[in-house]
Motif scaffolding. Structure first.
Motif, PDB file in Angstrom:
ATOM      1  N   PRO A 220     -11.856   1.213  -2.577  1.00 42.26           N
ATOM      2  CA  PRO A 220     -10.532   0.898  -2.043  1.00 42.26           C
ATOM      3  C   PRO A 220     -10.364   1.381  -0.604  1.00 42.26           C
ATOM      4  O   PRO A 220     -10.911   2.411  -0.204  1.00 42.26           O
ATOM      5  CB  PRO A 220      -9.587   1.651  -2.981  1.00 42.26           C
ATOM      6  CG  PRO A 220     -10.403   2.815  -3.458  1.00 42.26           C
ATOM      7  CD  PRO A 220     -11.823   2.327  -3.542  1.00 42.26           C
ATOM      8  N   THR A 221      -9.581   0.639   0.171  1.00 40.47           N
ATOM      9  CA  THR A 221      -9.191   1.081   1.505  1.00 40.47           C
ATOM     10  C   THR A 221      -8.151   2.188   1.384  1.00 40.47           C
ATOM     11  O   THR A 221      -7.646   2.480   0.291  1.00 40.47           O
ATOM     12  CB  THR A 221      -8.586  -0.073   2.302  1.00 40.47           C
ATOM     13  OG1 THR A 221      -7.355  -0.478   1.664  1.00 40.47           O
ATOM     14  CG2 THR A 221      -9.533  -1.275   2.369  1.00 40.47           C
ATOM     15  N   ASP A 222      -7.775   2.785   2.497  1.00 38.55           N
ATOM     16  CA  ASP A 222      -6.712   3.797   2.477  1.00 38.55           C
ATOM     17  C   ASP A 222      -5.428   3.224   1.885  1.00 38.55           C
ATOM     18  O   ASP A 222      -4.787   3.851   1.032  1.00 38.55           O
ATOM     19  CB  ASP A 222      -6.434   4.307   3.891  1.00 38.55           C
ATOM     20  CG  ASP A 222      -7.501   5.268   4.385  1.00 38.55           C
ATOM     21  OD1 ASP A 222      -8.368   5.674   3.593  1.00 38.55           O
ATOM     22  OD2 ASP A 222      -7.463   5.605   5.584  1.00 38.55           O
ATOM     23  N   ASP A 223      -5.038   2.043   2.353  1.00 38.34           N
ATOM     24  CA  ASP A 223      -3.795   1.433   1.870  1.00 38.34           C
ATOM     25  C   ASP A 223      -3.862   1.152   0.375  1.00 38.34           C
ATOM     26  O   ASP A 223      -2.877   1.350  -0.352  1.00 38.34           O
ATOM     27  CB  ASP A 223      -3.508   0.139   2.630  1.00 38.34           C
ATOM     28  CG  ASP A 223      -3.069   0.392   4.071  1.00 38.34           C
ATOM     29  OD1 ASP A 223      -2.694   1.542   4.382  1.00 38.34           O
ATOM     30  OD2 ASP A 223      -3.098  -0.566   4.877  1.00 38.34           O
ATOM     31  N   GLU A 224      -5.016   0.687  -0.093  1.00 34.83           N
ATOM     32  CA  GLU A 224      -5.169   0.389  -1.518  1.00 34.83           C
ATOM     33  C   GLU A 224      -5.164   1.676  -2.351  1.00 34.83           C
ATOM     34  O   GLU A 224      -4.565   1.720  -3.435  1.00 34.83           O
ATOM     35  CB  GLU A 224      -6.460  -0.400  -1.742  1.00 34.83           C
ATOM     36  CG  GLU A 224      -6.379  -1.820  -1.188  1.00 34.83           C
ATOM     37  CD  GLU A 224      -7.728  -2.491  -1.031  1.00 34.83           C
ATOM     38  OE1 GLU A 224      -7.751  -3.737  -0.881  1.00 34.83           O
ATOM     39  OE2 GLU A 224      -8.762  -1.790  -1.034  1.00 34.83           O
ATOM     40  N   ALA A 225      -5.816   2.712  -1.846  1.00 32.72           N
ATOM     41  CA  ALA A 225      -5.818   3.997  -2.554  1.00 32.72           C
ATOM     42  C   ALA A 225      -4.405   4.563  -2.645  1.00 32.72           C
ATOM     43  O   ALA A 225      -3.985   5.063  -3.700  1.00 32.72           O
ATOM     44  CB  ALA A 225      -6.742   4.980  -1.848  1.00 32.72           C
ATOM     45  N   ILE A 226      -3.654   4.465  -1.558  1.00 32.75           N
ATOM     46  CA  ILE A 226      -2.285   4.968  -1.541  1.00 32.75           C
ATOM     47  C   ILE A 226      -1.401   4.156  -2.490  1.00 32.75           C
ATOM     48  O   ILE A 226      -0.570   4.718  -3.224  1.00 32.75           O
ATOM     49  CB  ILE A 226      -1.731   4.958  -0.105  1.00 32.75           C
ATOM     50  CG1 ILE A 226      -2.434   6.042   0.734  1.00 32.75           C
ATOM     51  CG2 ILE A 226      -0.211   5.171  -0.098  1.00 32.75           C
ATOM     52  CD1 ILE A 226      -2.160   5.950   2.210  1.00 32.75           C
TER      53      ILE A 226
ATOM     54  N   ALA B  47       1.860   7.969  -9.498  1.00 34.87           N
ATOM     55  CA  ALA B  47       2.836   9.038  -9.329  1.00 34.87           C
ATOM     56  C   ALA B  47       4.201   8.626  -9.874  1.00 34.87           C
ATOM     57  O   ALA B  47       4.901   9.424 -10.517  1.00 34.87           O
ATOM     58  CB  ALA B  47       2.947   9.415  -7.861  1.00 34.87           C
ATOM     59  N   GLU B  48       4.588   7.393  -9.607  1.00 33.65           N
ATOM     60  CA  GLU B  48       5.862   6.879 -10.117  1.00 33.65           C
ATOM     61  C   GLU B  48       5.897   6.927 -11.634  1.00 33.65           C
ATOM     62  O   GLU B  48       6.911   7.296 -12.248  1.00 33.65           O
ATOM     63  CB  GLU B  48       6.056   5.449  -9.622  1.00 33.65           C
ATOM     64  CG  GLU B  48       7.310   4.759 -10.132  1.00 33.65           C
ATOM     65  CD  GLU B  48       7.373   3.292  -9.731  1.00 33.65           C
ATOM     66  OE1 GLU B  48       8.151   2.556 -10.353  1.00 33.65           O
ATOM     67  OE2 GLU B  48       6.636   2.882  -8.810  1.00 33.65           O
TER      68      GLU B  48
ATOM     69  N   GLY C 263       2.242  16.274 -12.023  1.00 29.91           N
ATOM     70  CA  GLY C 263       1.431  16.125 -10.823  1.00 29.91           C
ATOM     71  C   GLY C 263       0.105  15.436 -11.076  1.00 29.91           C
ATOM     72  O   GLY C 263      -0.418  15.421 -12.204  1.00 29.91           O
ATOM     73  N   LEU C 264      -0.440  14.851 -10.008  1.00 35.13           N
ATOM     74  CA  LEU C 264      -1.741  14.186 -10.060  1.00 35.13           C
ATOM     75  C   LEU C 264      -2.822  15.098  -9.494  1.00 35.13           C
ATOM     76  O   LEU C 264      -2.649  15.689  -8.429  1.00 35.13           O
ATOM     77  CB  LEU C 264      -1.720  12.887  -9.235  1.00 35.13           C
ATOM     78  CG  LEU C 264      -0.631  11.855  -9.504  1.00 35.13           C
ATOM     79  CD1 LEU C 264      -0.836  10.645  -8.593  1.00 35.13           C
ATOM     80  CD2 LEU C 264      -0.614  11.430 -10.964  1.00 35.13           C
TER      81      LEU C 264
ATOM     82  N   ALA D 274       0.597  11.138   2.117  1.00 29.31           N
ATOM     83  CA  ALA D 274       1.217   9.860   1.749  1.00 29.31           C
ATOM     84  C   ALA D 274       1.736   9.871   0.313  1.00 29.31           C
ATOM     85  O   ALA D 274       2.681   9.143  -0.017  1.00 29.31           O
ATOM     86  CB  ALA D 274       0.214   8.723   1.925  1.00 29.31           C
ATOM     87  N   VAL D 275       1.118  10.707  -0.532  1.00 24.43           N
ATOM     88  CA  VAL D 275       1.489  10.767  -1.953  1.00 24.43           C
ATOM     89  C   VAL D 275       1.704  12.233  -2.318  1.00 24.43           C
ATOM     90  O   VAL D 275       0.800  12.916  -2.803  1.00 24.43           O
ATOM     91  CB  VAL D 275       0.392  10.139  -2.848  1.00 24.43           C
ATOM     92  CG1 VAL D 275       0.882  10.043  -4.296  1.00 24.43           C
ATOM     93  CG2 VAL D 275      -0.036   8.770  -2.332  1.00 24.43           C
ATOM     94  N   PRO D 276       2.897  12.762  -2.100  1.00 22.29           N
ATOM     95  CA  PRO D 276       3.156  14.187  -2.351  1.00 22.29           C
ATOM     96  C   PRO D 276       2.951  14.617  -3.797  1.00 22.29           C
ATOM     97  O   PRO D 276       2.833  15.817  -4.068  1.00 22.29           O
ATOM     98  CB  PRO D 276       4.618  14.348  -1.936  1.00 22.29           C
ATOM     99  CG  PRO D 276       4.878  13.232  -0.979  1.00 22.29           C
ATOM    100  CD  PRO D 276       4.049  12.091  -1.469  1.00 22.29           C
TER     101      PRO D 276
END
Length: 312
Positions: A118-124, A131-132, A138-139, A162-164
Motif C-alpha cells: 500500500p501507498t501512504d494514502d492507502e495505509a492511512i 481505528a474508527e 488502540g491499534l 495521521a492516525v492517532p
C-alpha cells in the motif's frame, strides 16, 4: 479489561502458540492448558493471533473460538491481553476487528494489507477505518521483516501522526542509526522489538518491551528478565549476550539455512523450554522442526541460559 494507552503498553508480552493435531485441527484442550499456564505466570500481557499463532491460516470460526478463550481466561486472571486481528486481506481483518471489540481487549494488533504494497494514502485509509471500528481500543501496528512494506522510522511517525489511534508498533531491531531515528517514534507510541534484543533496546531508550519470542522458551523466566532491566540492566544485558550466542550458534540456521518459517522456530523454543504441551507442528503447508531437535538442543540451551529452566 480496559484499553491501554501507549505509555501503559510495556514489558514482556507472551504469544499464544497454536497446538495443531495430526489431522490439522486445533487442539483446544491443549490451548486451554497453555493459557492457564500463561495466566498463572502473570506476564505483562498475552496476545493472540501473531505469526506464531498462525493468524494467516485459521478459519473465522477458529479465530472466534481462540479469542473467546483468550478473553475469558485473561479477564478471570486479570492479565492484559491483545487480540491480533491481522489478515492479508483488509476486509477479513476489518471483520475480525468488528467481532473482537466485544471482548474489550487492551489493544488490537494489525498488519497493513499484504497482497500489494500500500501507498501512504492507502495505509492511512486502512488504519483510519480500523481505528474508527476499534473505538477507544488502540491499534498496535505489526510490521515484521517479511511484510510487503517495511516501514522506516520516518514512515512510522507519519502514519502515527495521521492516525492517532496507533498506540504501538512491533518492529525488528536495527543499527545505531536506526535507534537514533526511532527516538521520535518512541516518544509518541510504544515500541516493541524482538525479545532477544529487548535489553539493548531498553538501554537505548527506544524499546518499551517485546512481543516476545524469548517468552516462548519460558514465559516466567522472560518476565523475570524483563523486570530486571529496570533494576539491574548490566545483568540483563549479560543474559542477552548469552541468549544471542545461543541463537547464533544453534537456532538462527533453522531459518537462514534450513528455511523453516519463523513460527516454526518459536514452537521449537517452546519445545526446548518444555513448559507447555503445544508441540512443534505447524499447520499445512508449512514445515515444522522435529521435536527430536528440541530434545537435542535442550541440554545445550541449559548451558547457555540456566535462568530459563525454572519451574513454572
Amino acid at each position: 479489561m480496559h484499553p491501554l494507552k501507549s505509555n501503559q503498553i510495556r514489558g514482556n508480552w507472551a504469544t499464544l502458540l497454536l497446538p495443531i493435531n495430526q489431522d490439522e485441527s486445533i487442539d483446544f484442550s491443549r490451548l486451554s492448558e497453555e493459557l492457564d499456564i500463561l495466566v498463572s505466570v502473570k506476564p505483562d500481557g498475552i496476545y493472540s493471533n501473531g505469526t506464531a499463532g498462525e493468524f494467516y491460516n485459521i478459519t473465522e470460526a477458529e479465530f472466534d473460538e481462540v479469542n473467546t478463550m483468550l478473553a475469558t481466561k485473561c479477564e478471570q486472571g486479570e492479565v492484559p491481553f491483545q487480540i491480533g486481528v491481522s489478515h492479508m486481506s483488509p476486509i477479513i481483518s476489518l471483520e475480525r476487528l468488528k467481532r473482537s471489540v466485544q471482548y474489550k481487549p487492551s489493544a488490537v494488533q494489525v498488519v497493513l494489507p499484504d497482497w500489494f504494497k500500500p501507498t501512504d494514502d492507502e495505509a492511512i485509509a486502512f488504519l483510519n477505518k480500523m481505528a474508527e471500528t476499534a473505538g477507544d481500543i488502540g491499534l498496535v501496528l505489526y510490521n515484521p521483516p517479511h511484510a510487503k512494506r517495511n516501514l522506516s522510522p520516518t514512515e512510522i511517525l507519519k502514519l502515527q501522526q495521521a492516525v492517532p489511534a496507533i498506540v504501538g508498533i512491533k518492529v525488528p531491531s536495527g543499527d545505531e542509526r536506526w535507534f537514533e531515528e526511532m527516538k521520535p517514534v518512541a516518544d509518541n507510541i510504544s515500541v516493541f522489538i524482538p525479545g532477544h534484543f529487548q535489553a539493548t533496546a531498553y538501554q537505548k531508550g527506544v524499546g518499551h518491551g517485546a512481543y516476545s519470542n524469548v517468552a516462548c522458551l519460558n514465559p516466567k523466566a522472560s518476565q523475570i528478565w524483563s523486570d530486571s532491566m529496570q533494576t539491574d540492566l548490566d545483568a540483563a544485558l549479560e543474559l542477552e549476550s548469552r541468549m544471542l550466542q545461543f541463537f547464533a550458534a544453534h537456532i538462527t540456521s533453522f531459518i537462514t539455512e534450513q528455511k523453516y518459517a519463523n513460527q516454526a522456530v518459536d514452537k521449537l523454543l517452546a519445545a526446548i523450554g518444555g513448559w507447555v504441551p503445544v508441540g512443534t507442528r505447524l499447520r499445512w503447508p508449512y514445515r515444522w522442526v522435529p521435536e527430536s531437535e528440541a530434545d537435542r538442543l535442550r541440554p545445550i540451551a541449559k548451558e547457555y541460559l540456566p535462568e530459563f529452566f525454572i519451574e513454572m
